[in-house]
Design an enzyme around this catalytic site. Structure first.
Site, PDB file in Angstrom:
ATOM      1  N   ALA A 131       0.753  -1.243  -0.039  1.00  0.00           N
ATOM      2  CA  ALA A 131       0.036  -0.069   0.124  1.00  0.00           C
ATOM      3  C   ALA A 131       0.874   1.238  -0.034  1.00  0.00           C
ATOM      4  O   ALA A 131       0.561   2.145  -0.667  1.00  0.00           O
ATOM      5  CB  ALA A 131      -1.036   0.134   1.198  1.00  0.00           C
ATOM      6  N   GLU A 132       2.024   1.231   0.670  1.00  0.00           N
ATOM      7  CA  GLU A 132       2.871   2.454   0.741  1.00  0.00           C
ATOM      8  C   GLU A 132       3.537   2.633  -0.316  1.00  0.00           C
ATOM      9  O   GLU A 132       3.819   3.816  -0.774  1.00  0.00           O
ATOM     10  CB  GLU A 132       3.847   2.580   2.213  1.00  0.00           C
ATOM     11  CG  GLU A 132       4.319   3.712   2.303  1.00  0.00           C
ATOM     12  CD  GLU A 132       5.053   3.810   3.404  1.00  0.00           C
ATOM     13  OE1 GLU A 132       5.720   4.850   3.970  1.00  0.00           O
ATOM     14  OE2 GLU A 132       5.017   2.896   4.490  1.00  0.00           O
ATOM     15  N   SER A 133       3.942   1.630  -1.094  1.00  0.00           N
ATOM     16  CA  SER A 133       4.526   1.505  -2.167  1.00  0.00           C
ATOM     17  C   SER A 133       3.818   2.201  -3.358  1.00  0.00           C
ATOM     18  O   SER A 133       3.956   3.251  -4.230  1.00  0.00           O
ATOM     19  CB  SER A 133       5.129   0.357  -2.883  1.00  0.00           C
ATOM     20  OG  SER A 133       5.915  -0.196  -1.921  1.00  0.00           O
TER      21      SER A 133
END
Length: 114
Positions: free
Chosen positions: A38-40
């Protein structure tokens, strides 16, 4: 982690990730792997929005895990919630191969000069 990006635009970022290699000792997809996916996705979207001469740095990420996956691939889809001059936020939904929602996440990035 085996993340493969399939769609890259400011309005939609999509990537897949194998469950294999990203499991807990109990054999389920690790929640941290979901958050990393998700952060990527969100950070790449923020970088695309920020444009040349700017960068995006994460300031907040959260995740709610709805169910587990134990095999196959998961897909993350990021869409913008807010695209501002100083901040950008994306919602990321991660689904399994049957399109069942596994995780919902939100990432907010601050936009800065390089």
């Amino acid at each position: 982690m085996g993340i493969t990006f399939t769609t890259l635009s400011i309005r939609r970022i999509v990537a897949t990730m194998p469950v294999e290699g990203n499991r807990t000792p109990h054999g389920r997809l690790h929640g941290g792997a979901s958050v990393a996916l998700a952060e990527s996705l969100g950070t790449i979207g923020c970088h695309l929005h920020a444009g040349l001469g700017k960068t995006a740095v994460g300031v907040d990420v959260n995740a709610t895990h709805h169910r587990a996956a134990s095999s196959g691939f998961v897909t993350g889809i990021a869409i913008p919630l807010h695209l501002g001059r100083n901040l950008a936020s994306y919602e990321v939904v991660i689904v399994d191969e049957q399109e069942r929602k596994l995780c919902t996440s939100r990432i907010t990035c601050m936009i800065r000069d390089v």
